[in-house]
Design a protein around this motif. Structure first.
Motif, PDB file in Angstrom:
ATOM      1  N   LEU A 111       0.829  -1.205   0.000  1.00  0.00           N
ATOM      2  CA  LEU A 111       0.000   0.000   0.000  1.00  0.00           C
ATOM      3  C   LEU A 111       0.857   1.247   0.000  1.00  0.00           C
ATOM      4  O   LEU A 111       1.707   1.438   0.872  1.00  0.00           O
ATOM      5  CB  LEU A 111      -0.913   0.018   1.237  1.00  0.00           C
ATOM      6  N   MET A 112       0.605   2.118  -0.986  1.00  0.00           N
ATOM      7  CA  MET A 112       1.127   3.477  -0.998  1.00  0.00           C
ATOM      8  C   MET A 112      -0.054   4.378  -0.650  1.00  0.00           C
ATOM      9  O   MET A 112      -0.985   4.541  -1.442  1.00  0.00           O
ATOM     10  CB  MET A 112       1.703   3.819  -2.366  1.00  0.00           C
ATOM     11  N   ALA A 113      -0.031   4.934   0.539  1.00  0.00           N
ATOM     12  CA  ALA A 113      -1.208   5.598   1.092  1.00  0.00           C
ATOM     13  C   ALA A 113      -1.447   6.965   0.461  1.00  0.00           C
ATOM     14  O   ALA A 113      -0.504   7.670   0.077  1.00  0.00           O
ATOM     15  CB  ALA A 113      -1.054   5.754   2.601  1.00  0.00           C
ATOM     16  N   SER A 114      -2.717   7.351   0.374  1.00  0.00           N
ATOM     17  CA  SER A 114      -3.130   8.657  -0.125  1.00  0.00           C
ATOM     18  C   SER A 114      -3.296   9.625   1.041  1.00  0.00           C
ATOM     19  O   SER A 114      -3.645   9.223   2.159  1.00  0.00           O
ATOM     20  CB  SER A 114      -4.463   8.542  -0.877  1.00  0.00           C
ATOM     21  N   LEU A 115      -3.066  10.910   0.775  1.00  0.00           N
ATOM     22  CA  LEU A 115      -3.184  11.942   1.801  1.00  0.00           C
ATOM     23  C   LEU A 115      -4.204  12.993   1.384  1.00  0.00           C
ATOM     24  O   LEU A 115      -4.328  13.297   0.194  1.00  0.00           O
ATOM     25  CB  LEU A 115      -1.828  12.615   2.043  1.00  0.00           C
ATOM     26  N   PRO A 116      -4.908  13.592   2.357  1.00  0.00           N
ATOM     27  CA  PRO A 116      -5.950  14.579   2.045  1.00  0.00           C
ATOM     28  C   PRO A 116      -5.378  15.975   1.808  1.00  0.00           C
ATOM     29  O   PRO A 116      -5.768  16.951   2.453  1.00  0.00           O
ATOM     30  CB  PRO A 116      -6.847  14.529   3.284  1.00  0.00           C
ATOM     31  N   LEU A 117      -4.473  16.080   0.885  1.00  0.00           N
ATOM     32  CA  LEU A 117      -3.888  17.371   0.518  1.00  0.00           C
ATOM     33  C   LEU A 117      -4.855  18.148  -0.360  1.00  0.00           C
ATOM     34  O   LEU A 117      -5.694  17.556  -1.040  1.00  0.00           O
ATOM     35  CB  LEU A 117      -2.559  17.135  -0.201  1.00  0.00           C
ATOM     36  N   PRO A 118      -4.759  19.495  -0.321  1.00  0.00           N
ATOM     37  CA  PRO A 118      -3.667  20.332   0.200  1.00  0.00           C
ATOM     38  C   PRO A 118      -3.772  20.712   1.669  1.00  0.00           C
ATOM     39  O   PRO A 118      -3.041  21.597   2.120  1.00  0.00           O
ATOM     40  CB  PRO A 118      -3.763  21.572  -0.683  1.00  0.00           C
ATOM     41  N   ASP A 119      -4.638  20.065   2.452  1.00  0.00           N
ATOM     42  CA  ASP A 119      -4.793  20.363   3.877  1.00  0.00           C
ATOM     43  C   ASP A 119      -3.615  19.748   4.634  1.00  0.00           C
ATOM     44  O   ASP A 119      -3.588  18.542   4.889  1.00  0.00           O
ATOM     45  CB  ASP A 119      -6.126  19.781   4.358  1.00  0.00           C
ATOM     46  N   GLN A 146      -4.370  21.455  -6.369  1.00  0.00           N
ATOM     47  CA  GLN A 146      -5.030  22.740  -6.639  1.00  0.00           C
ATOM     48  C   GLN A 146      -4.028  23.770  -7.169  1.00  0.00           C
ATOM     49  O   GLN A 146      -4.087  24.959  -6.846  1.00  0.00           O
ATOM     50  CB  GLN A 146      -5.741  23.255  -5.378  1.00  0.00           C
ATOM     51  N   GLY A 147      -3.109  23.299  -8.008  1.00  0.00           N
ATOM     52  CA  GLY A 147      -2.163  24.187  -8.675  1.00  0.00           C
ATOM     53  C   GLY A 147      -0.906  24.491  -7.893  1.00  0.00           C
ATOM     54  O   GLY A 147      -0.012  25.169  -8.414  1.00  0.00           O
ATOM     55  N   ARG A 148      -0.772  23.981  -6.677  1.00  0.00           N
ATOM     56  CA  ARG A 148       0.429  24.223  -5.870  1.00  0.00           C
ATOM     57  C   ARG A 148       1.313  22.978  -5.982  1.00  0.00           C
ATOM     58  O   ARG A 148       0.964  21.906  -5.485  1.00  0.00           O
ATOM     59  CB  ARG A 148       0.036  24.494  -4.421  1.00  0.00           C
ATOM     60  N   TYR A 149       2.474  23.135  -6.623  1.00  0.00           N
ATOM     61  CA  TYR A 149       3.322  21.989  -6.969  1.00  0.00           C
ATOM     62  C   TYR A 149       4.214  21.573  -5.804  1.00  0.00           C
ATOM     63  O   TYR A 149       4.622  22.399  -4.964  1.00  0.00           O
ATOM     64  CB  TYR A 149       4.174  22.309  -8.200  1.00  0.00           C
ATOM     65  N   LEU A 150       4.540  20.291  -5.775  1.00  0.00           N
ATOM     66  CA  LEU A 150       5.522  19.811  -4.817  1.00  0.00           C
ATOM     67  C   LEU A 150       6.806  20.623  -4.971  1.00  0.00           C
ATOM     68  O   LEU A 150       7.231  20.936  -6.077  1.00  0.00           O
ATOM     69  CB  LEU A 150       5.804  18.326  -5.047  1.00  0.00           C
ATOM     70  N   GLY A 151       7.417  20.947  -3.847  1.00  0.00           N
ATOM     71  CA  GLY A 151       8.538  21.873  -3.837  1.00  0.00           C
ATOM     72  C   GLY A 151       8.148  23.225  -3.290  1.00  0.00           C
ATOM     73  O   GLY A 151       9.002  24.019  -2.893  1.00  0.00           O
ATOM     74  N   ASP A 152       6.843  23.508  -3.245  1.00  0.00           N
ATOM     75  CA  ASP A 152       6.340  24.740  -2.648  1.00  0.00           C
ATOM     76  C   ASP A 152       6.550  24.679  -1.126  1.00  0.00           C
ATOM     77  O   ASP A 152       6.405  23.616  -0.514  1.00  0.00           O
ATOM     78  CB  ASP A 152       4.849  24.876  -2.968  1.00  0.00           C
ATOM     79  N   PRO A 153       6.880  25.819  -0.498  1.00  0.00           N
ATOM     80  CA  PRO A 153       7.049  25.826   0.968  1.00  0.00           C
ATOM     81  C   PRO A 153       5.823  25.327   1.732  1.00  0.00           C
ATOM     82  O   PRO A 153       5.960  24.875   2.878  1.00  0.00           O
ATOM     83  CB  PRO A 153       7.331  27.301   1.272  1.00  0.00           C
ATOM     84  N   HIS A 154       4.655  25.391   1.120  1.00  0.00           N
ATOM     85  CA  HIS A 154       3.434  24.901   1.771  1.00  0.00           C
ATOM     86  C   HIS A 154       3.599  23.469   2.261  1.00  0.00           C
ATOM     87  O   HIS A 154       3.036  23.089   3.297  1.00  0.00           O
ATOM     88  CB  HIS A 154       2.279  24.990   0.770  1.00  0.00           C
ATOM     89  N   TYR A 155       4.358  22.658   1.529  1.00  0.00           N
ATOM     90  CA  TYR A 155       4.473  21.236   1.844  1.00  0.00           C
ATOM     91  C   TYR A 155       5.621  20.922   2.802  1.00  0.00           C
ATOM     92  O   TYR A 155       5.840  19.750   3.123  1.00  0.00           O
ATOM     93  CB  TYR A 155       4.672  20.429   0.551  1.00  0.00           C
ATOM     94  N   GLU A 156       6.361  21.931   3.247  1.00  0.00           N
ATOM     95  CA  GLU A 156       7.554  21.665   4.044  1.00  0.00           C
ATOM     96  C   GLU A 156       7.270  20.854   5.307  1.00  0.00           C
ATOM     97  O   GLU A 156       8.036  19.934   5.616  1.00  0.00           O
ATOM     98  CB  GLU A 156       8.253  22.979   4.392  1.00  0.00           C
ATOM     99  N   PRO A 157       6.205  21.114   6.060  1.00  0.00           N
ATOM    100  CA  PRO A 157       5.951  20.253   7.236  1.00  0.00           C
ATOM    101  C   PRO A 157       5.745  18.787   6.869  1.00  0.00           C
ATOM    102  O   PRO A 157       6.201  17.894   7.596  1.00  0.00           O
ATOM    103  CB  PRO A 157       4.686  20.856   7.851  1.00  0.00           C
ATOM    104  N   LEU A 158       5.092  18.536   5.749  1.00  0.00           N
ATOM    105  CA  LEU A 158       4.901  17.153   5.304  1.00  0.00           C
ATOM    106  C   LEU A 158       6.227  16.548   4.892  1.00  0.00           C
ATOM    107  O   LEU A 158       6.526  15.386   5.225  1.00  0.00           O
ATOM    108  CB  LEU A 158       3.900  17.106   4.153  1.00  0.00           C
ATOM    109  N   MET A 159       7.039  17.298   4.165  1.00  0.00           N
ATOM    110  CA  MET A 159       8.341  16.783   3.753  1.00  0.00           C
ATOM    111  C   MET A 159       9.211  16.475   4.969  1.00  0.00           C
ATOM    112  O   MET A 159       9.953  15.485   4.989  1.00  0.00           O
ATOM    113  CB  MET A 159       9.038  17.781   2.829  1.00  0.00           C
ATOM    114  N   ASP A 160       9.121  17.312   5.994  1.00  0.00           N
ATOM    115  CA  ASP A 160       9.874  17.048   7.224  1.00  0.00           C
ATOM    116  C   ASP A 160       9.456  15.718   7.837  1.00  0.00           C
ATOM    117  O   ASP A 160      10.316  14.916   8.257  1.00  0.00           O
ATOM    118  CB  ASP A 160       9.652  18.176   8.232  1.00  0.00           C
ATOM    119  N   LEU A 161       8.152  15.475   7.904  1.00  0.00           N
ATOM    120  CA  LEU A 161       7.670  14.222   8.485  1.00  0.00           C
ATOM    121  C   LEU A 161       8.118  13.019   7.649  1.00  0.00           C
ATOM    122  O   LEU A 161       8.600  12.012   8.192  1.00  0.00           O
ATOM    123  CB  LEU A 161       6.143  14.254   8.606  1.00  0.00           C
TER     124      LEU A 161
END
Length: 333
Positions: A111-119, A146-161
């Motif tokens: 299983l490669m799990a899905s996440l409820p992004l962009p939340d 929703q148009g915000r690509y991976l690499g955007d600072p928005h995702y930094e907390p997720l990338m940290d985890l």
């Protein structure tokens, strides 16, 4: 093959890729199908229809190709159809059902799990639930939300985890927000998917996200999409735009893993091997969005084109390093 067929003396077909680990395989639950149809995605990304999927048919197809284990993920358009609460519920539903499939068929599915992004708060909670409670093998991320690509600072907390957990992340393309203007009326997987993958990976590198999170093992689909052709161009622009040390584009690309789903031969794979080596190649079927008959033909092409050592790396050894539980032949979910 039926017993009557066998008694008639017809030889059993030899699977082209015996023992393969398929890192790019999809599943479609009843609830996901209903949500897609309700949201107007009955022809996802311009494809003719949502393909049929059930575990028995998937296992039959896997046996025909020789796939030992298929890592299941949700394909585009994912689980976000505009309502944050519904997205959280649908992500939890597909992850729970995916984990149940793994338990019901030990050794055959992952299983490669899905996440409820962009939340982001909800995605962090679901990632912890999937990795810790369900024992998911990794995470699937779309190229953008929703148009915000991976690499955007928005995702930094997720990338940290994900970095802390040393997670395996399968990237998957989706339609860009401007697809009405760029797809020319064709299904978006034909051209748009390749460029959306390339766009996301370029942003991961140029933004420094890849370097900041070396614990994440990214799998790039479709033999690297357009990256083998555009890598040098991206590298030059990294030098031109750098205010500090420039992104080391070619070195960073060489750290990624690449699945060979789709049409890797005769041109894409030789180009990809100018960027990386055979230890970073992985098998991918893209079933059922690529139909079984096409997957079998593409698998035979791969089997015929590779020397035995490269084929073994691509089929098993490389994926076993990413997913250690598969070395043991047991299911930990």
């Amino acid at each position: 093959m039926t017993a009557n067929d066998a008694s008639a003396g017809e030889p059993a077909a030899v699977p082209p890729l015996p023992g393969a680990i398929d890192v790019h395989a999809h599943f479609i639950t009843d609830r996901l199908r209903a949500a897609m149809q309700a949201a107007g995605h009955g022809e996802p990304d311009g494809m003719p229809a949502i393909p049929d999927w059930d575990p028995e048919a998937a296992l039959t197809h896997m046996d025909a190709v020789g796939v030992r284990t298929a890592m299941l993920s949700v394909s585009s358009p994912g689980v976000d159809f505009g309502d944050a609460g519904a997205t959280r519920e649908l992500a939890r539903s597909v992850n729970d059902e995916g984990a149940e499939l793994v338990r019901a068929h030990p050794g055959r599915f992952g299983l490669m799990a899905s996440l409820p992004l962009p939340d982001i708060p909800a995605a962090l909670a679901e990632a912890e639930y999937a990795l810790d409670r369900l024992g998911a093998d990794g995470i699937v991320l779309k190229t953008h939300y929703q148009g915000r690509y991976l690499g955007d600072p928005h995702y930094e907390p997720l990338m940290d985890l994900l970095d802390e957990r040393r997670a395996v992340v399968c990237l998957h393309p989706t339609s860009p927000q401007c697809w009405q203007d760029t797809s020319l009326g064709y299904p978006r997987p034909m051209v748009e998917f390749a460029f959306d993958t390339t766009r996301a990976v370029a942003h991961l590198i140029m933004s420094g996200t890849l370097r900041r999170h070396p614990g994440i093992s990214f799998i790039v689909p479709h033999a690297g999409a357009a990256l083998p052709v555009l890598a040098d161009r991206i590298a030059v622009f990294a030098l031109m735009q750098a205010e500090g040390p420039p992104a080391e584009v070619l070195a960073d690309l060489a750290t990624l893993h690449f699945d060979l789903a789709g049409f890797a031969l005769p041109r894409a794979l030789p180009a990809l091997l100018q960027l990386t080596d055979t230890r970073h190649l992985l098998y991918g079927s893209d079933f059922p969005f690529t139909p079984g008959w096409a997957v079998e033909g593409l698998a035979r092409n791969l089997a015929d084109a590779m020397d035995p050592a490269t084929r073994e790396d691509m089929l098993r050894h490389n994926a076993s390093r990413l997913f250690p539980r598969l070395q043991e032949g047991v299911c930990r979910i």
